[in-house]
Design a protein around this motif. Sequence first.
Motif, PDB file in Angstrom:
ATOM      1  N   PHE A 119       4.337   7.354   1.325  1.00 12.32           N
ATOM      2  CA  PHE A 119       4.559   6.346   2.497  1.00 12.32           C
ATOM      3  C   PHE A 119       4.075   4.967   2.166  1.00 12.32           C
ATOM      4  CE2 PHE A 119       3.404  10.762   3.946  1.00 12.32           C
ATOM      5  CZ  PHE A 119       4.346  11.076   4.772  1.00 12.32           C
ATOM      6  N   ASP A 178       8.271   7.969  10.283  1.00 16.56           N
ATOM      7  CA  ASP A 178       6.833   7.854   9.900  1.00 16.56           C
ATOM      8  C   ASP A 178       6.225   6.559  10.293  1.00 16.56           C
ATOM      9  OD1 ASP A 178       7.244  10.221   8.232  1.00 16.56           O
ATOM     10  OD2 ASP A 178       8.229   9.232   6.916  1.00 16.56           O
ATOM     11  N   GLU A 179       5.080   6.468  10.079  1.00 13.85           N
ATOM     12  CA  GLU A 179       4.153   5.142  10.363  1.00 13.85           C
ATOM     13  C   GLU A 179       4.612   3.888   9.453  1.00 13.85           C
ATOM     14  OE1 GLU A 179       0.379   5.864  11.855  1.00 13.85           O
ATOM     15  OE2 GLU A 179       1.082   7.258  13.133  1.00 13.85           O
ATOM     16  N   SER A 180       4.891   4.317   8.255  1.00 11.95           N
ATOM     17  CA  SER A 180       5.034   3.417   7.153  1.00 11.95           C
ATOM     18  C   SER A 180       6.272   2.667   7.119  1.00 11.95           C
ATOM     19  CB  SER A 180       5.147   4.091   5.769  1.00 11.95           C
ATOM     20  OG  SER A 180       6.093   4.900   5.755  1.00 11.95           O
ATOM     21  N   ASP A 181       6.712   1.893   6.129  1.00 15.03           N
ATOM     22  CA  ASP A 181       7.839   0.937   6.159  1.00 15.03           C
ATOM     23  C   ASP A 181       8.984   1.852   5.459  1.00 15.03           C
ATOM     24  OD1 ASP A 181       6.923  -1.187   7.581  1.00 15.03           O
ATOM     25  OD2 ASP A 181       6.094  -2.042   5.716  1.00 15.03           O
ATOM     26  N   LYS A 198       3.958   1.005   2.531  1.00 14.82           N
ATOM     27  CA  LYS A 198       3.664  -0.357   3.428  1.00 14.82           C
ATOM     28  C   LYS A 198       4.308  -1.446   2.455  1.00 14.82           C
ATOM     29  CE  LYS A 198       2.159   0.773   7.503  1.00 14.82           C
ATOM     30  NZ  LYS A 198       2.668   0.347   8.857  1.00 14.82           N
ATOM     31  N   ASN A 234       9.626   5.834   2.916  1.00 14.34           N
ATOM     32  CA  ASN A 234       9.243   6.948   2.500  1.00 14.34           C
ATOM     33  C   ASN A 234       9.838   7.239   1.326  1.00 14.34           C
ATOM     34  OD1 ASN A 234       8.546   9.703   1.855  1.00 14.34           O
ATOM     35  ND2 ASN A 234       8.554  10.149   3.943  1.00 14.34           N
ATOM     36  N   TYR A 243       0.749  -1.217   0.113  1.00 18.30           N
ATOM     37  CA  TYR A 243      -0.128  -0.190   0.120  1.00 18.30           C
ATOM     38  C   TYR A 243       0.818   1.284  -0.021  1.00 18.30           C
ATOM     39  CZ  TYR A 243      -3.256   3.419   1.676  1.00 18.30           C
ATOM     40  OH  TYR A 243      -3.882   4.800   1.829  1.00 18.30           O
ATOM     41  N   MET A 244       0.625   2.260  -0.583  1.00 21.34           N
ATOM     42  CA  MET A 244       1.241   3.556  -0.722  1.00 21.34           C
ATOM     43  C   MET A 244       0.251   4.549  -0.562  1.00 21.34           C
ATOM     44  SD  MET A 244       4.203   4.786  -3.361  1.00 21.34           S
ATOM     45  CE  MET A 244       3.204   4.878  -4.722  1.00 21.34           C
ATOM     46  N   GLN A 245       0.482   5.536   0.303  1.00 21.07           N
ATOM     47  CA  GLN A 245      -0.188   6.638   0.576  1.00 21.07           C
ATOM     48  C   GLN A 245       0.470   7.656   0.126  1.00 21.07           C
ATOM     49  OE1 GLN A 245      -1.096   7.843   4.808  1.00 21.07           O
ATOM     50  NE2 GLN A 245      -2.368   9.633   4.136  1.00 21.07           N
TER      51      GLN A 245
END
Length: 169
Positions: free
Chosen positions: A165, A95-98, A167, A100, A76-78
Amino acid sequence: MKNHIHIQDNFFDSKFIQTLQKELITLEFKHRFSTFKHINNYDHNYHHVELTEDAPVVQEVTKQLKTHFNFSSIKYMQSSYLLSFPNTPAVPHQDESDFNCLIYLLGNPLINNGTGFYIEQEGNQVLNSHVGFKENRAIFFDAKIYHSPLQFAGNSTPRYVMANFIKTK
Protein backbone atom coordinates in the motif's frame (compact mmCIF):
# COMPACT_ATOMS: atom_id res chain seq x y z
CA MET A 1 -1.29 6.38 -13.33
CA LYS A 2 -4.64 7.34 -11.79
CA ASN A 3 -7.53 5.04 -12.78
CA HIS A 4 -5.12 2.58 -14.42
CA ILE A 5 -4.33 -1.08 -13.82
CA HIS A 6 -0.89 -2.34 -14.91
CA ILE A 7 0.10 -6.01 -14.99
CA GLN A 8 3.65 -7.33 -14.96
CA ASP A 9 4.51 -11.04 -15.15
CA ASN A 10 7.93 -12.16 -13.84
CA PHE A 11 8.03 -9.22 -11.43
CA PHE A 12 10.90 -10.75 -9.41
CA ASP A 13 13.76 -12.74 -10.90
CA SER A 14 13.28 -16.51 -10.70
CA LYS A 15 15.74 -17.16 -7.85
CA PHE A 16 14.21 -14.40 -5.72
CA ILE A 17 10.62 -15.68 -6.12
CA GLN A 18 11.69 -19.25 -5.37
CA THR A 19 13.34 -18.10 -2.14
CA LEU A 20 10.21 -16.13 -1.19
CA GLN A 21 7.96 -19.12 -1.84
CA LYS A 22 10.06 -21.35 0.42
CA GLU A 23 10.01 -18.68 3.14
CA LEU A 24 6.24 -18.15 2.91
CA ILE A 25 5.34 -21.68 3.95
CA THR A 26 7.47 -21.39 7.10
CA LEU A 27 5.91 -18.14 8.38
CA GLU A 28 3.22 -17.82 11.03
CA PHE A 29 0.28 -15.93 9.55
CA LYS A 30 -2.03 -14.13 11.98
CA HIS A 31 -5.72 -13.60 11.39
CA ARG A 32 -6.26 -9.90 10.62
CA PHE A 33 -9.68 -9.88 12.29
CA SER A 34 -8.13 -10.65 15.67
CA THR A 35 -4.98 -8.54 15.14
CA PHE A 36 -6.27 -5.05 14.33
CA LYS A 37 -8.37 -2.90 16.66
CA HIS A 38 -9.82 -0.93 13.74
CA ILE A 39 -10.49 -3.25 10.82
CA ASN A 40 -12.10 -2.73 7.48
CA ASN A 41 -15.02 -4.92 6.48
CA TYR A 42 -12.78 -7.11 4.31
CA ASP A 43 -10.04 -7.81 6.89
CA HIS A 44 -11.86 -10.94 8.08
CA ASN A 45 -10.86 -12.61 4.79
CA TYR A 46 -7.12 -12.51 5.39
CA HIS A 47 -4.28 -13.86 7.45
CA HIS A 48 -1.14 -11.75 7.31
CA VAL A 49 2.51 -11.21 8.15
CA GLU A 50 3.47 -7.54 8.31
CA LEU A 51 6.79 -6.56 6.79
CA THR A 52 9.13 -3.78 7.86
CA GLU A 53 10.29 -1.06 5.47
CA ASP A 54 13.83 -2.42 5.61
CA ALA A 55 12.86 -6.04 4.82
CA PRO A 56 14.78 -7.27 1.75
CA VAL A 57 11.55 -8.12 -0.08
CA VAL A 58 10.19 -4.60 0.49
CA GLN A 59 13.41 -3.11 -0.83
CA GLU A 60 13.18 -5.37 -3.88
CA VAL A 61 9.58 -4.30 -4.53
CA THR A 62 10.67 -0.66 -4.45
CA LYS A 63 13.39 -1.43 -7.00
CA GLN A 64 11.06 -3.41 -9.27
CA LEU A 65 8.36 -0.71 -9.17
CA LYS A 66 10.87 1.62 -10.76
CA THR A 67 12.10 -1.00 -13.24
CA HIS A 68 8.71 -2.30 -14.43
CA PHE A 69 6.37 0.66 -13.93
CA ASN A 70 8.77 3.64 -13.93
CA PHE A 71 7.37 4.50 -10.51
CA SER A 72 9.51 5.99 -7.74
CA SER A 73 7.22 8.54 -6.03
CA ILE A 74 7.00 6.57 -2.79
CA LYS A 75 6.57 8.58 0.39
CA TYR A 76 5.61 5.54 2.46
CA MET A 77 4.83 1.90 1.68
CA GLN A 78 3.10 -0.54 4.03
CA SER A 79 3.75 -4.12 2.97
CA SER A 80 2.33 -7.45 4.12
CA TYR A 81 2.16 -11.03 3.02
CA LEU A 82 -1.48 -12.10 2.88
CA LEU A 83 -3.02 -15.56 2.85
CA SER A 84 -6.65 -15.87 1.77
CA PHE A 85 -8.93 -18.85 1.27
CA PRO A 86 -11.75 -19.88 -1.10
CA ASN A 87 -15.40 -19.21 -0.44
CA THR A 88 -14.92 -15.89 1.27
CA PRO A 89 -17.54 -13.35 0.23
CA ALA A 90 -16.83 -10.78 -2.46
CA VAL A 91 -16.09 -7.51 -0.68
CA PRO A 92 -15.30 -4.85 -3.27
CA HIS A 93 -13.31 -2.14 -1.53
CA GLN A 94 -10.94 0.75 -2.03
CA ASP A 95 -7.65 1.02 -0.18
CA GLU A 96 -6.69 4.00 1.96
CA SER A 97 -3.39 4.36 0.09
CA ASP A 98 -2.79 6.09 -3.25
CA PHE A 99 -1.61 2.95 -5.08
CA ASN A 100 -1.48 -0.77 -4.48
CA CYS A 101 1.07 -3.19 -5.87
CA LEU A 102 -0.38 -6.66 -5.38
CA ILE A 103 2.04 -9.48 -6.14
CA TYR A 104 0.85 -13.06 -6.56
CA LEU A 105 3.41 -15.26 -4.82
CA LEU A 106 2.15 -18.81 -4.34
CA GLY A 107 -1.02 -20.56 -5.44
CA ASN A 108 -2.76 -22.30 -8.29
CA PRO A 109 -2.94 -20.43 -11.62
CA LEU A 110 -6.70 -19.97 -11.71
CA ILE A 111 -8.87 -17.05 -12.79
CA ASN A 112 -10.81 -17.27 -9.52
CA ASN A 113 -7.64 -17.10 -7.44
CA GLY A 114 -7.08 -13.66 -8.93
CA THR A 115 -8.50 -10.20 -8.40
CA GLY A 116 -11.67 -8.60 -9.71
CA PHE A 117 -12.02 -4.90 -10.47
CA TYR A 118 -15.38 -3.19 -10.19
CA ILE A 119 -17.21 -0.16 -11.53
CA GLU A 120 -20.18 1.57 -10.00
CA GLN A 121 -23.52 1.16 -11.76
CA GLU A 122 -26.72 2.49 -10.26
CA GLY A 123 -25.18 2.63 -6.80
CA ASN A 124 -23.81 -0.93 -6.91
CA GLN A 125 -20.30 -2.28 -7.44
CA VAL A 126 -20.34 -4.47 -10.56
CA LEU A 127 -17.50 -6.75 -11.62
CA ASN A 128 -15.98 -5.15 -14.72
CA SER A 129 -12.66 -6.95 -15.27
CA HIS A 130 -10.49 -9.56 -13.65
CA VAL A 131 -6.87 -10.64 -13.50
CA GLY A 132 -6.16 -14.33 -13.04
CA PHE A 133 -3.66 -15.62 -10.53
CA LYS A 134 -0.22 -16.45 -11.86
CA GLU A 135 2.76 -16.80 -9.55
CA ASN A 136 5.16 -13.84 -9.75
CA ARG A 137 2.58 -11.56 -11.40
CA ALA A 138 2.30 -8.00 -10.07
CA ILE A 139 -0.74 -5.78 -10.46
CA PHE A 140 -0.05 -2.08 -9.90
CA PHE A 141 -3.20 0.00 -9.67
CA ASP A 142 -4.87 3.12 -8.38
CA ALA A 143 -6.02 2.15 -4.87
CA LYS A 144 -9.31 3.98 -5.39
CA ILE A 145 -10.42 1.43 -7.99
CA TYR A 146 -12.80 -0.99 -6.27
CA HIS A 147 -11.33 -4.48 -6.15
CA SER A 148 -11.78 -7.84 -4.41
CA PRO A 149 -10.32 -11.34 -4.48
CA LEU A 150 -12.28 -13.58 -6.85
CA GLN A 151 -12.14 -16.55 -4.49
CA PHE A 152 -15.87 -16.19 -3.75
CA ALA A 153 -16.75 -17.41 -7.25
CA GLY A 154 -15.75 -21.07 -6.79
CA ASN A 155 -12.98 -23.08 -8.43
CA SER A 156 -10.29 -21.47 -6.29
CA THR A 157 -7.67 -22.51 -3.76
CA PRO A 158 -5.74 -20.73 -1.00
CA ARG A 159 -3.34 -18.11 -2.28
CA TYR A 160 -0.40 -16.13 -0.95
CA VAL A 161 0.10 -12.56 -2.12
CA MET A 162 2.13 -9.56 -1.11
CA ALA A 163 0.18 -6.32 -0.79
CA ASN A 164 2.09 -3.03 -0.94
CA PHE A 165 0.00 0.00 0.00
CA ILE A 166 1.77 3.10 -1.32
CA LYS A 167 1.40 6.74 -0.33
CA THR A 168 3.00 9.09 -2.84
CA LYS A 169 5.12 12.20 -2.42
